[in-house]
Design an enzyme around this catalytic site. Structure first.
Site, mmCIF file in Angstrom:
data_model
loop_
_atom_site.group_PDB
_atom_site.id
_atom_site.type_symbol
_atom_site.label_atom_id
_atom_site.label_comp_id
_atom_site.label_asym_id
_atom_site.label_seq_id
_atom_site.Cartn_x
_atom_site.Cartn_y
_atom_site.Cartn_z
ATOM 1 N N TYR A 49 0.755 -1.174 0.136
ATOM 2 C CA TYR A 49 0.073 -0.098 -0.072
ATOM 3 C C TYR A 49 0.732 1.345 -0.049
ATOM 4 C CZ TYR A 49 -4.483 -2.582 0.552
ATOM 5 O OH TYR A 49 -5.474 -3.330 0.071
ATOM 6 N N PHE A 57 -6.386 7.480 5.203
ATOM 7 C CA PHE A 57 -6.910 6.202 5.615
ATOM 8 C C PHE A 57 -5.699 5.223 5.659
ATOM 9 C CE2 PHE A 57 -7.473 6.881 0.938
ATOM 10 C CZ PHE A 57 -6.874 5.714 0.529
ATOM 11 N N THR A 91 -14.486 0.520 -5.947
ATOM 12 C CA THR A 91 -13.931 0.583 -4.411
ATOM 13 C C THR A 91 -14.787 0.774 -3.301
ATOM 14 O OG1 THR A 91 -11.948 1.510 -5.573
ATOM 15 C CG2 THR A 91 -12.027 1.796 -3.222
ATOM 16 N N HIS A 115 -9.043 -6.909 -3.049
ATOM 17 C CA HIS A 115 -8.084 -6.205 -3.861
ATOM 18 C C HIS A 115 -7.741 -6.840 -4.999
ATOM 19 C CE1 HIS A 115 -4.456 -3.879 -4.836
ATOM 20 N NE2 HIS A 115 -4.125 -4.973 -5.318
ATOM 21 N N GLU A 126 2.787 -6.168 -8.421
ATOM 22 C CA GLU A 126 2.200 -6.893 -7.055
ATOM 23 C C GLU A 126 2.479 -8.344 -6.967
ATOM 24 O OE1 GLU A 126 -1.301 -3.463 -6.393
ATOM 25 O OE2 GLU A 126 -1.873 -5.397 -7.209
#
Ligand code: ADP
Length: 149
Positions: A49, A57, A91, A115, A126
Site C-alpha cells: 500500500y 486512511f 472501491t 483487492h 504486485e
C-alpha cells in the site's frame, strides 16, 4: 493474456466469503494459477500500500490488511485485470454495481473485501511482491478453447 493479483482481505475471510469470491472468478472463466493463505506482516502491508502512504486512511488500511489472514491469488485470462475489477465492483461498495462482489456483500470502503491490481504495471509489481516465480503454476485447462477464442 493478462495476470492479476487478487487478495481476499481479512473481512472476507472472517465472513466466510473465500468460496463465494473464488466461485465468481472461476465461473467468469478466469484461471487460477497461484494461491496462498497467509498472515500479512507490517512490511508487506506497507510495501503493497506504499502508494497510499500519507493519505488519511493509510494507517487504518495497514491495520485492516494485517488484522487477520488473507488469501492471495494470481488469476489469468484475456483482459483479466479489467475483468476482475469489474467482478469486484467500485472501491466504494455503495457505488458498486448490483451483482458485483462489493455491492452484494459490503457496505463500507474500509471493509470492501477484496483487492485487485489496477493496471498491467501494478499487476506485475504486485505479483512479484506476493509470489516467487516458482509459486506460479500456469496450466492447460480442458475448457480453455471454449472460453478464449
Ligand atoms: P481499489 O482497492 O479499488 O483499487 P484504491 O487503490 O483506491 O482502491 O484503495 C485501496 C484500498 O484502500 C481500498 O480497497 C480500500 O480498502 C481502502 N480505501 C480507499 N479509500 C478509502 C477511504 N476513503 N477510507 C478507508 N479506506 C479506503
Amino acid at each position: 493474456m493478462e495476470r492479476t493479483l487478487v487478495l481476499i482481505k481479512p473481512d472476507a475471510v472472517q465472513r466466510g466469503l473465500i468460496g463465494e469470491i473464488i466461485l465468481r472468478l472461476e465461473r467468469r472463466g478466469l484461471k487460477l494459477i497461484a494461491a496462498k493463505f497467509l498472515q500479512v506482516n507490517q512490511e508487506l502491508a506497507e510495501t503493497h500500500y506504499a502508494v497510499h502512504k500519507g493519505k488519511p486512511f493509510y494507517e487504518g488500511l495497514v491495520r485492516y490488511i494485517t488484522s487477520s489472514p488473507v488469501m492471495a491469488m494470481v488469476w489469468e485470462g484475456p483482459n483479466a485485470i479489467a475483468a476482475v475489477r469489474q467482478t469486484m465492483g467500485a472501491t466504494r461498495p455503495t457505488e458498486a454495481a448490483p451483482g458485483t462482489i462489493r455491492h452484494d456483500f459490503a457496505l463500507e470502503v474500509g471493509r470492501n473485501l477484496t483487492h485487485a491490481s489496477d493496471s498491467p504495471e501494478t499487476a506485475a509489481q504486485e505479483i512479484a511482491l506476493w509470489f516467487k516465480p516458482e509459486e506460479l503454476y500456469p496450466w492447460d485447462r480442458a475448457t480453455d478453447a471454449w472460453i478464449m477464442g
